[in-house]
Design a protein around this motif. Structure first.
Motif, PDB file in Angstrom:
ATOM      1  N   LEU A  58       0.838  -1.199   0.000  1.00  0.00           N
ATOM      2  CA  LEU A  58       0.000   0.000   0.000  1.00  0.00           C
ATOM      3  C   LEU A  58       0.873   1.249   0.000  1.00  0.00           C
ATOM      4  N   GLN A  59       0.668   2.096  -0.986  1.00  0.00           N
ATOM      5  CA  GLN A  59       1.358   3.378  -1.097  1.00  0.00           C
ATOM      6  C   GLN A  59       0.298   4.464  -1.207  1.00  0.00           C
ATOM      7  N   VAL A  60       0.440   5.520  -0.405  1.00  0.00           N
ATOM      8  CA  VAL A  60      -0.497   6.635  -0.428  1.00  0.00           C
ATOM      9  C   VAL A  60       0.313   7.911  -0.560  1.00  0.00           C
ATOM     10  N   THR A  61       0.037   8.674  -1.611  1.00  0.00           N
ATOM     11  CA  THR A  61       0.693   9.968  -1.793  1.00  0.00           C
ATOM     12  C   THR A  61      -0.378  11.048  -1.881  1.00  0.00           C
ATOM     13  N   TYR A  62       0.019  12.264  -1.531  1.00  0.00           N
ATOM     14  CA  TYR A  62      -0.899  13.396  -1.545  1.00  0.00           C
ATOM     15  C   TYR A  62      -0.251  14.536  -2.312  1.00  0.00           C
ATOM     16  N   ASP A  63      -1.032  15.159  -3.191  1.00  0.00           N
ATOM     17  CA  ASP A  63      -0.586  16.344  -3.918  1.00  0.00           C
ATOM     18  C   ASP A  63      -1.473  17.502  -3.470  1.00  0.00           C
ATOM     19  N   GLY A  64      -0.909  18.388  -2.662  1.00  0.00           N
ATOM     20  CA  GLY A  64      -1.671  19.493  -2.094  1.00  0.00           C
ATOM     21  C   GLY A  64      -2.143  20.496  -3.117  1.00  0.00           C
ATOM     22  N   ALA A  65      -1.414  20.637  -4.218  1.00  0.00           N
ATOM     23  CA  ALA A  65      -1.809  21.602  -5.245  1.00  0.00           C
ATOM     24  C   ALA A  65      -3.131  21.205  -5.892  1.00  0.00           C
ATOM     25  N   SER A  66      -3.328  19.907  -6.111  1.00  0.00           N
ATOM     26  CA  SER A  66      -4.563  19.434  -6.749  1.00  0.00           C
ATOM     27  C   SER A  66      -5.513  18.769  -5.753  1.00  0.00           C
ATOM     28  N   HIS A  67      -5.096  18.683  -4.489  1.00  0.00           N
ATOM     29  CA  HIS A  67      -5.898  18.026  -3.435  1.00  0.00           C
ATOM     30  C   HIS A  67      -6.224  16.584  -3.821  1.00  0.00           C
ATOM     31  N   THR A  68      -5.234  15.903  -4.422  1.00  0.00           N
ATOM     32  CA  THR A  68      -5.428  14.541  -4.915  1.00  0.00           C
ATOM     33  C   THR A  68      -4.587  13.548  -4.136  1.00  0.00           C
ATOM     34  N   VAL A  69      -5.236  12.456  -3.730  1.00  0.00           N
ATOM     35  CA  VAL A  69      -4.553  11.329  -3.104  1.00  0.00           C
ATOM     36  C   VAL A  69      -4.420  10.247  -4.164  1.00  0.00           C
ATOM     37  N   THR A  70      -3.242   9.663  -4.277  1.00  0.00           N
ATOM     38  CA  THR A  70      -3.030   8.519  -5.161  1.00  0.00           C
ATOM     39  C   THR A  70      -2.795   7.306  -4.279  1.00  0.00           C
ATOM     40  N   VAL A  71      -3.572   6.249  -4.536  1.00  0.00           N
ATOM     41  CA  VAL A  71      -3.479   5.022  -3.757  1.00  0.00           C
ATOM     42  C   VAL A  71      -3.082   3.898  -4.698  1.00  0.00           C
ATOM     43  N   SER A  72      -2.009   3.193  -4.334  1.00  0.00           N
ATOM     44  CA  SER A  72      -1.570   2.062  -5.149  1.00  0.00           C
ATOM     45  C   SER A  72      -1.240   0.877  -4.249  1.00  0.00           C
ATOM     46  N   LYS A  96      -9.924  14.561  -4.765  1.00  0.00           N
ATOM     47  CA  LYS A  96      -9.940  13.436  -5.690  1.00  0.00           C
ATOM     48  C   LYS A  96      -9.056  12.309  -5.163  1.00  0.00           C
ATOM     49  N   VAL A  97      -9.411  11.082  -5.542  1.00  0.00           N
ATOM     50  CA  VAL A  97      -8.572   9.920  -5.260  1.00  0.00           C
ATOM     51  C   VAL A  97      -8.257   9.276  -6.605  1.00  0.00           C
ATOM     52  N   ASP A  98      -6.967   9.174  -6.892  1.00  0.00           N
ATOM     53  CA  ASP A  98      -6.494   8.496  -8.094  1.00  0.00           C
ATOM     54  C   ASP A  98      -6.308   7.029  -7.732  1.00  0.00           C
ATOM     55  N   ASP A  99      -7.189   6.197  -8.250  1.00  0.00           N
ATOM     56  CA  ASP A  99      -7.215   4.773  -7.929  1.00  0.00           C
ATOM     57  C   ASP A  99      -6.214   4.019  -8.799  1.00  0.00           C
ATOM     58  N   GLN A 100      -5.096   3.647  -8.219  1.00  0.00           N
ATOM     59  CA  GLN A 100      -4.096   2.809  -8.874  1.00  0.00           C
ATOM     60  C   GLN A 100      -3.968   1.484  -8.132  1.00  0.00           C
ATOM     61  N   LEU A 101      -5.019   1.150  -7.382  1.00  0.00           N
ATOM     62  CA  LEU A 101      -5.032  -0.022  -6.521  1.00  0.00           C
ATOM     63  C   LEU A 101      -5.567  -1.225  -7.291  1.00  0.00           C
ATOM     64  N   GLY A 102      -4.792  -2.288  -7.313  1.00  0.00           N
ATOM     65  CA  GLY A 102      -5.231  -3.521  -7.951  1.00  0.00           C
ATOM     66  C   GLY A 102      -6.011  -4.384  -6.972  1.00  0.00           C
TER      67      GLY A 102
END
Length: 165
Positions: A58-72, A96-102
């Motif tokens: 599980l990897q979780v990153t946050y981009d404050g400029a776009s308020h987007t969390v990416t989960v892989s 937003k949540v960018d779903d990169q989770l399998g």
């Protein structure tokens, strides 16, 4: 996989708005934006795990400029994946949540999501999706442990609506 939308003003308060990278430009000293993003991503990952949810790598990153969390990573099954995505998105300052989770064991039917509006309750939501308010327990169970009580939902919260069994 894809992008899920959330209401950034709603959700769990894991970090203060003043400490998020998007608000850092107003600060007198130039903060380390990468460090703030990492701190926010780590806080969201910790919150996900505190809900009893996890995935392989599980990897979780946050981009404050776009308020987007990416989960892989790789979730064991579709319900776990859905809960991880909703937990990551139902955090204040996440848009937003960018779903990169399998998923190791994919579900046959797709999952739906519902954004709570004023006046909603689980009974009404179950009637909308299942044709019977009596199936509200299915929605509650699909959203535990994020939901502590079936009576405690709030506008802007995104709920998992599992397929009818």
């Amino acid at each position: 996989m894809g992008i899920l939308s959330f209401i950034k003003e709603a959700g769990e308060k894991l970090f203060s708005a003043a400490s998020t990278p998007a608000n850092a430009e107003a600060a007198p000293a130039a903060p380390d934006l990468a460090a703030l993003n990492k701190t926010a991503g780590d806080a969201i990952a910790t919150y996900i795990r505190s809900q009893g949810l996890d995935a392989t790598n599980l990897q979780v990153t946050y981009d404050g400029a776009s308020h987007t969390v990416t989960v892989s990573g790789e979730a064991a099954d579709q319900p776990t994946k859905d809960r991880i995505l909703v937990a990551a998105g139902n955090v204040q300052n996440v848009d937003k949540v960018d779903d990169q989770l399998g998923v190791t064991a994919p579900a046959a039917a797709p999952t739906q999501f519902h954004t709570v509006v004023a006046g909603d309750n689980l009974w009404k939501i179950a009637e909308k999706y299942y044709g019977s308010g009596a199936k509200n327990g299915v929605i509650f169970e699909a959203n535990t442990p994020m939901l502590k009580s079936p009576d405690k939902i709030y506008p802007g919260q995104v709920l998992v609506i599992p397929p009818v069994q």
